[in-house]
Write an enzyme that holds these catalytic residues in place. Sequence first.
Site, short mmCIF file in Angstrom:
data_model
loop_
_atom_site.label_atom_id
_atom_site.label_comp_id
_atom_site.label_asym_id
_atom_site.label_seq_id
_atom_site.Cartn_x
_atom_site.Cartn_y
_atom_site.Cartn_z
N ASP A 3 16.52 31.95 -20.52
CA ASP A 3 16.80 32.24 -19.11
C ASP A 3 15.88 33.33 -18.56
O ASP A 3 15.30 34.11 -19.30
CB ASP A 3 18.25 32.68 -18.95
N GLU A 4 15.79 33.38 -17.26
CA GLU A 4 15.17 34.46 -16.51
C GLU A 4 13.79 34.86 -17.03
O GLU A 4 13.51 36.03 -17.25
CB GLU A 4 16.08 35.70 -16.52
#
Length: 581
Positions: free
Chosen positions: A374-375
């Site tokens: 993620d991210e």
Amino acid sequence: MILSVSCGLCHVTPAPDRNSCPTVSAGEKAEIGVMSAVRSGQHTRPMCFLLLLMILQLGLHTAEGVWPLPQTLISSTERFPLSPQAFYFGYGSQSAARQGCSVLDAAFKRYFYLIFPDYTSGRWNLFSDKNEKDGTLRFSVDKQFTVEVSVDHDDCDGYPNESSSERYNLSVFSGRASLKAVTVWGALRGLETFSQLVYQDDFGSYFVNKTDIEDFPRFQFRGILLDTSRHYLPVQAILKTLDAMAYSKFNVFHWHIVDDPSFPYQSRTFPDLSSKGAFHPMTHIYTQSDVRRVISHARMRGIRVLPEFDSPGHTKSWGKGQPDLLTPCYKGDIPSGTFGPVNPALPSTYQFMATLFKEVSVVFPDSFIHLGGDEVNFSCWKSNPYVRAFMQKMGFGSDFTKLEAFYMENIINITSALNKTSIVWQDVFDYHERIPKDTVLHIWKGTPASYYAELSRMTKAGMRVVLAAPWYINHISYGQDWHNYYTVQPLNFSGTEEQKKLVIGGEVCMWGEYVDATNLTPRLWPRASAAAERLWSDEKQTSNVDKAFPRLQDFRCKLVRRGIQAEPLYVGHCKQEYQGV
């Protein structure tokens, strides 16, 4: 119970009520003496009021209920006394598990003290009667009340897994309770339910009502995430959380063990990761012994331990102990001295990851590994000329989502080769990455409308999903925000019944930016328990927060009495308040 006063005497008329008994049975000796005096006319109106007060105090009490609510529960006002001196657990004659089953033997001891928290006279004594053929584990030579446990499969030496049955049936009647389950993990859930059925009157006497329960979880995956990178959580805080998880029937501990701020996991293969990446190389690490202790504590409570080693983002702490792992960021044509995500352009990256995950797959026995994904901030990759050249070579052009996809596909292939199932955050799916169909997708962001749309897309693609977005309980607000967690409808999205079967469960996340051991427990409980009921119980039976409130309030008091510093739901009190650490 109907009370009336006539001619200076008190008359007691039983009334059918869920929370009363057909006869006044608590504190019988005291009652008999008073009633005898009343009948003989020795006392007048003041005595009558005393009697009325005693009856109100005498407990026509029952347990307020079980949390989370069982699928089917039929309870009678008929109740049976329990005594710690005359109480024992036993294995049924047809049980596949027998005395010597580590999981259940330990659970019997643990639940004895949870059922009888005031019992302090003498040490706990567990022994087997050689004359008993059923493998009874006794707490007393008398056997006034027996909890007889039978399981179909002897999985005492194994670990709970994604397909483990937690179904159980529990029947409580005079002198005996019968608990039947497919596995020892289901038996653990039944023991927790039985412990919540037991209650005390105002004189300290223990009772349990006649009850029949058929129960099983609505969702197979019911998780709690703890973040031990942003703040280090001592092992004892993790173990206490596992205890509380078992009380709410959670069954997955998602250990977000490392991240940008620190790398507390002490690797056998790469010791520099923690010696250089932890907040402190001696005091703020999880040794191999610590990890084994957490896994063992969880196993004995029927809880899986799911480790997360998130990459290619969230890896700043990794770079301190592993040279050339992170991507050097550039300012123009010159390195800036800062680093970004894991460098996906170097073969050495994948060699390192293969070696690390080989170790992780041995240390953590669960079939799932969380790989994050993620991210990922692309700015550092964009600045690096070598990364850009690699992208051109691979035909990715300037689409950095393809570069992340390339990296994640390689990491998932590594874990697949280790016979592990990967869990990844939703970003991996959103970037249209080619991942195996058995990969589990984890939804962490968005409003209800957006995560319902995501559920539809993911399940339509045939992917299994875990929902976490509505249960980020590190976010706090004034008031009873547990309502928000309780009223989530995980399957209220557009899709077929087959799609909805692909939602394997949900997870409560406690991220650690503002949480350490000082405030972890009260921030987590009992708010997480609201999600626990949503993930275990039938939604139609548990959709009303007003009906849930007194049950959750009672359960919160049970947690407090068990030493869990669960915060109050609202104005009120517990019969036994928290007594300190």
